[in-house]
Enzyme design. Sequence first.
Site, PDB file in Angstrom:
ATOM      1  N   GLY A 129       0.810  -1.114   0.010  1.00 32.65           N
ATOM      2  CA  GLY A 129       0.002  -0.034  -0.044  1.00 32.65           C
ATOM      3  C   GLY A 129       0.847   1.209  -0.122  1.00 32.65           C
ATOM      4  O   GLY A 129       1.895   1.306  -0.426  1.00 32.65           O
ATOM      5  N   ARG A 130       0.460   2.240   0.574  1.00 33.81           N
ATOM      6  CA  ARG A 130       1.078   3.587   0.759  1.00 33.81           C
ATOM      7  C   ARG A 130       2.514   3.356   1.240  1.00 33.81           C
ATOM      8  O   ARG A 130       3.627   3.901   0.391  1.00 33.81           O
ATOM      9  CB  ARG A 130       0.329   4.538   1.626  1.00 33.81           C
ATOM     10  CG  ARG A 130      -1.029   5.077   0.975  1.00 33.81           C
ATOM     11  CD  ARG A 130      -2.053   5.755   1.896  1.00 33.81           C
ATOM     12  NE  ARG A 130      -2.236   5.133   2.915  1.00 33.81           N
ATOM     13  CZ  ARG A 130      -3.468   4.753   3.089  1.00 33.81           C
ATOM     14  NH1 ARG A 130      -4.577   5.107   2.340  1.00 33.81           N
ATOM     15  NH2 ARG A 130      -3.700   3.913   4.186  1.00 33.81           N
ATOM     16  N   ILE A 131       2.624   2.796   2.457  1.00 37.22           N
ATOM     17  CA  ILE A 131       3.880   2.617   3.038  1.00 37.22           C
ATOM     18  C   ILE A 131       4.686   1.642   2.409  1.00 37.22           C
ATOM     19  O   ILE A 131       5.867   1.609   2.173  1.00 37.22           O
ATOM     20  CB  ILE A 131       3.593   2.505   4.560  1.00 37.22           C
ATOM     21  CG1 ILE A 131       2.946   3.471   5.295  1.00 37.22           C
ATOM     22  CG2 ILE A 131       4.973   2.146   5.295  1.00 37.22           C
ATOM     23  CD1 ILE A 131       2.828   3.268   6.687  1.00 37.22           C
ATOM     24  N   ARG A 178      -3.653  -8.082  -1.062  1.00 35.58           N
ATOM     25  CA  ARG A 178      -4.790  -8.926  -1.342  1.00 35.58           C
ATOM     26  C   ARG A 178      -4.863  -8.974  -2.759  1.00 35.58           C
ATOM     27  O   ARG A 178      -5.481  -9.872  -3.144  1.00 35.58           O
ATOM     28  CB  ARG A 178      -5.669  -8.114  -0.659  1.00 35.58           C
ATOM     29  CG  ARG A 178      -5.984  -8.233   0.910  1.00 35.58           C
ATOM     30  CD  ARG A 178      -7.088  -7.585   1.375  1.00 35.58           C
ATOM     31  NE  ARG A 178      -6.916  -6.131   1.384  1.00 35.58           N
ATOM     32  CZ  ARG A 178      -7.549  -5.260   1.987  1.00 35.58           C
ATOM     33  NH1 ARG A 178      -8.457  -5.509   2.916  1.00 35.58           N
ATOM     34  NH2 ARG A 178      -7.268  -3.864   1.599  1.00 35.58           N
ATOM     35  N   ARG A 205       1.909  -4.114  12.494  1.00 36.97           N
ATOM     36  CA  ARG A 205       1.392  -3.984  13.878  1.00 36.97           C
ATOM     37  C   ARG A 205       1.735  -5.507  14.452  1.00 36.97           C
ATOM     38  O   ARG A 205       1.877  -6.679  13.736  1.00 36.97           O
ATOM     39  CB  ARG A 205      -0.315  -4.470  13.806  1.00 36.97           C
ATOM     40  CG  ARG A 205      -1.058  -3.053  13.531  1.00 36.97           C
ATOM     41  CD  ARG A 205      -1.101  -2.324  14.840  1.00 36.97           C
ATOM     42  NE  ARG A 205      -1.898  -1.037  14.564  1.00 36.97           N
ATOM     43  CZ  ARG A 205      -1.279   0.407  14.444  1.00 36.97           C
ATOM     44  NH1 ARG A 205       0.116   0.255  14.001  1.00 36.97           N
ATOM     45  NH2 ARG A 205      -2.104   1.277  14.047  1.00 36.97           N
ATOM     46  N   ASP A 234       9.251  -3.099  15.305  1.00 34.92           N
ATOM     47  CA  ASP A 234       8.887  -1.847  15.649  1.00 34.92           C
ATOM     48  C   ASP A 234       7.483  -2.182  16.669  1.00 34.92           C
ATOM     49  O   ASP A 234       7.173  -1.298  17.409  1.00 34.92           O
ATOM     50  CB  ASP A 234       8.787  -0.986  14.615  1.00 34.92           C
ATOM     51  CG  ASP A 234       8.128   0.510  15.103  1.00 34.92           C
ATOM     52  OD1 ASP A 234       8.787   0.845  16.147  1.00 34.92           O
ATOM     53  OD2 ASP A 234       7.476   1.110  14.777  1.00 34.92           O
ATOM     54  N   GLU A 270       2.016  -4.320  23.564  1.00 33.85           N
ATOM     55  CA  GLU A 270       2.887  -3.154  23.681  1.00 33.85           C
ATOM     56  C   GLU A 270       2.529  -2.636  25.113  1.00 33.85           C
ATOM     57  O   GLU A 270       1.324  -2.590  25.204  1.00 33.85           O
ATOM     58  CB  GLU A 270       2.938  -2.370  22.675  1.00 33.85           C
ATOM     59  CG  GLU A 270       3.363  -2.818  21.442  1.00 33.85           C
ATOM     60  CD  GLU A 270       3.143  -2.051  20.094  1.00 33.85           C
ATOM     61  OE1 GLU A 270       2.608  -0.915  20.407  1.00 33.85           O
ATOM     62  OE2 GLU A 270       3.453  -2.426  19.008  1.00 33.85           O
ATOM     63  N   HIS A 274       8.070   0.958  18.945  1.00 37.36           N
ATOM     64  CA  HIS A 274       6.728   1.567  18.224  1.00 37.36           C
ATOM     65  C   HIS A 274       7.046   2.936  17.876  1.00 37.36           C
ATOM     66  O   HIS A 274       6.276   4.027  18.131  1.00 37.36           O
ATOM     67  CB  HIS A 274       5.364   1.289  18.845  1.00 37.36           C
ATOM     68  CG  HIS A 274       4.107   1.309  17.913  1.00 37.36           C
ATOM     69  ND1 HIS A 274       3.264   0.546  17.937  1.00 37.36           N
ATOM     70  CD2 HIS A 274       4.220   2.111  16.620  1.00 37.36           C
ATOM     71  CE1 HIS A 274       2.179   0.864  17.133  1.00 37.36           C
ATOM     72  NE2 HIS A 274       2.945   1.476  16.152  1.00 37.36           N
ATOM     73  N   GLY A 277       7.621   4.211  14.578  1.00 35.92           N
ATOM     74  CA  GLY A 277       7.653   4.407  12.891  1.00 35.92           C
ATOM     75  C   GLY A 277       7.220   5.617  12.595  1.00 35.92           C
ATOM     76  O   GLY A 277       7.844   6.087  11.567  1.00 35.92           O
TER      77      GLY A 277
HETATM   78  P1  NAP Z   1      -2.432   0.815   3.024  1.00 36.11           P
HETATM   79  O1  NAP Z   1      -2.154   1.833   2.125  1.00 36.11           O
HETATM   80  O2  NAP Z   1      -3.893   0.598   3.268  1.00 36.11           O
HETATM   81  O3  NAP Z   1      -1.888  -0.653   2.419  1.00 36.11           O
HETATM   82  C1  NAP Z   1      -1.966  -1.551   3.173  1.00 36.11           C
HETATM   83  C2  NAP Z   1      -1.515  -3.050   2.365  1.00 36.11           C
HETATM   84  O4  NAP Z   1      -1.582  -4.400   3.031  1.00 36.11           O
HETATM   85  C3  NAP Z   1      -2.518  -2.937   0.892  1.00 36.11           C
HETATM   86  O5  NAP Z   1      -1.187  -3.348   0.047  1.00 36.11           O
HETATM   87  C4  NAP Z   1      -3.146  -4.265   1.164  1.00 36.11           C
HETATM   88  O6  NAP Z   1      -3.738  -4.995   0.084  1.00 36.11           O
HETATM   89  C5  NAP Z   1      -2.415  -4.878   2.038  1.00 36.11           C
HETATM   90  N1  NAP Z   1      -3.111  -6.171   2.910  1.00 36.11           N
HETATM   91  C6  NAP Z   1      -4.166  -6.005   3.767  1.00 36.11           C
HETATM   92  N2  NAP Z   1      -4.673  -7.209   3.962  1.00 36.11           N
HETATM   93  C7  NAP Z   1      -4.021  -7.930   3.772  1.00 36.11           C
HETATM   94  C8  NAP Z   1      -3.754  -9.327   3.790  1.00 36.11           C
HETATM   95  N3  NAP Z   1      -4.691 -10.151   4.678  1.00 36.11           N
HETATM   96  N4  NAP Z   1      -2.645 -10.114   3.406  1.00 36.11           N
HETATM   97  C9  NAP Z   1      -1.700  -9.458   2.645  1.00 36.11           C
HETATM   98  N5  NAP Z   1      -1.907  -8.078   2.210  1.00 36.11           N
HETATM   99  C10 NAP Z   1      -3.020  -7.397   2.827  1.00 36.11           C
HETATM  100  O7  NAP Z   1      -1.660   1.138   4.556  1.00 36.11           O
HETATM  101  P2  NAP Z   1      -0.479   2.037   4.830  1.00 36.11           P
HETATM  102  O8  NAP Z   1      -0.845   3.313   5.118  1.00 36.11           O
HETATM  103  O9  NAP Z   1       0.701   1.440   4.026  1.00 36.11           O
HETATM  104  O10 NAP Z   1      -0.271   1.299   6.234  1.00 36.11           O
HETATM  105  C11 NAP Z   1      -0.171   0.071   6.524  1.00 36.11           C
HETATM  106  C12 NAP Z   1      -0.062  -0.235   7.947  1.00 36.11           C
HETATM  107  O11 NAP Z   1       1.003   0.144   8.690  1.00 36.11           O
HETATM  108  C13 NAP Z   1      -1.173   0.474   8.893  1.00 36.11           C
HETATM  109  O12 NAP Z   1      -2.300   0.087   8.872  1.00 36.11           O
HETATM  110  C14 NAP Z   1      -0.413   0.180  10.131  1.00 36.11           C
HETATM  111  O13 NAP Z   1      -1.100  -0.798  10.937  1.00 36.11           O
HETATM  112  C15 NAP Z   1       0.688   0.353  10.050  1.00 36.11           C
HETATM  113  N6  NAP Z   1       1.669   1.253  10.445  1.00 36.11           N
HETATM  114  C16 NAP Z   1       2.519   1.200  11.464  1.00 36.11           C
HETATM  115  C17 NAP Z   1       3.476   2.358  11.638  1.00 36.11           C
HETATM  116  C18 NAP Z   1       4.224   2.128  12.943  1.00 36.11           C
HETATM  117  O14 NAP Z   1       4.654   2.866  13.662  1.00 36.11           O
HETATM  118  N7  NAP Z   1       5.161   1.185  12.967  1.00 36.11           N
HETATM  119  C19 NAP Z   1       2.988   3.536  11.474  1.00 36.11           C
HETATM  120  C20 NAP Z   1       2.081   3.738  10.336  1.00 36.11           C
HETATM  121  C21 NAP Z   1       1.395   2.552   9.995  1.00 36.11           C
HETATM  122  P3  NAP Z   1      -4.476  -4.297  -1.203  1.00 36.11           P
HETATM  123  O15 NAP Z   1      -3.482  -3.233  -1.623  1.00 36.11           O
HETATM  124  O16 NAP Z   1      -4.470  -5.461  -2.134  1.00 36.11           O
HETATM  125  O17 NAP Z   1      -5.742  -3.820  -0.769  1.00 36.11           O
END
Ligand code: NAP
Length: 328
Positions: free
Chosen positions: A164-166, A186, A243, A267, A272, A290, A292
């Site tokens: 996704g975005r990250i 997905r 997560r 992280d 936690e 944590h 990030g």
């Molecule tokens: P995003 O743009 O919604 O991207 C999520 C990605 O995960 C998408 O590519 C999605 O697939 C994929 N996905 C979802 N369910 C899945 C599954 N069951 N199996 C395989 N892939 C799956 O979200 P983002 O903005 O990148 O953020 C992602 C996550 O990073 C957040 O939700 C958060 O939990 C975590 N995060 C952590 C920190 C930290 O401090 N460590 C900070 C920020 C975020 P599709 O593209 O096919 O839908």
Amino acid sequence: MTIDDPTVKLPMSAFEVLAVSKLSPLYVAHLEGAFTLLDRLHETDPAAFAAAAPRIRAIAASGESKVPASLIERLPALELISVMGVGYDGVDVAAAKARKVMVTHTPDVLNDDVADLAIGLMLCAARQLPAADRYVREGRWAQQGPMPLQRKMSGARLGIVGMGRIGQAIATRATAFGMQIAYTARSAKPALPYRYLPDAAALAAEVDFLVVITPGGAGTRKLIDARVLQALGSKGILVNVARGSVVDEAALIDALEKGVIAGAGLDVFEDEPNVPERLRALPHVVLAPHIGSATAATRQAMADLAFGNLREHFAGRSLMTPVPECRT
Ligand code: NAP
């Protein structure tokens, strides 16, 4: 009460907003400047909370906050839950939607920081930078000579779970390291120049580094299990910036202790801020609390956006960043 009510003409300071957990001071400063903030009143003073509940129009939350259906049900005037964080797996979005309560989060503004940290953890785990720092501080360089040789990261094979975005921001950075990039998600993203594999185990079998960056919640619980770790193999390094719930932590500790995988950079954790003693005892694991998105600039941008959603809502304008489930 809705924004069509005459009461909306009240100054926003009359609106009561519940901070559902301890929030960033940057978010709190915005909230206190604009609204009447009830800071964790449901936990600290149940009687006062019961009296205030019918007036509470918004919940302010962090990415780690829990907003269960039982809390939403107690707030009949609730209109909006504004999460400062991109992940909102602690919010019962279905319960919110059933009540026509909107949910917002803070995507994109933290992509750079989380991607930077993922690369940092990969480098730290491969090159053992925290151990190298200790080696110098403890005088071992002078006593024992050079450190043992470590793993090369540039040019290695990287698998990203969640594109996704990250995930895409991580891939952009990894490209500069000359890494060969594959991913799972997905769905495949044909517009991206990276190889898609159908699941985490198939991906793990083909890479040296496996970085996890999916949302948390029921859909990804223990997605990285013993089978995926086995596939990653004894030279593989796991990095989790998603997560804690996405990785089977007991299986991970087992795999690290038995040499099923080579190392990890983490992280996020299952419970936690409690990190199991067995995990903390392992020398080939790099741990972060944590962090990030934990830079001053990004946390300010997240606080501004989380507050911006509340402000726009109560001004009768469109939400800036509703979660996908709440987009019309
Ligand atoms: P995003 O743009 O919604 O991207 C999520 C990605 O995960 C998408 O590519 C999605 O697939 C994929 N996905 C979802 N369910 C899945 C599954 N069951 N199996 C395989 N892939 C799956 O979200 P983002 O903005 O990148 O953020 C992602 C996550 O990073 C957040 O939700 C958060 O939990 C975590 N995060 C952590 C920190 C930290 O401090 N460590 C900070 C920020 C975020 P599709 O593209 O096919 O839908």
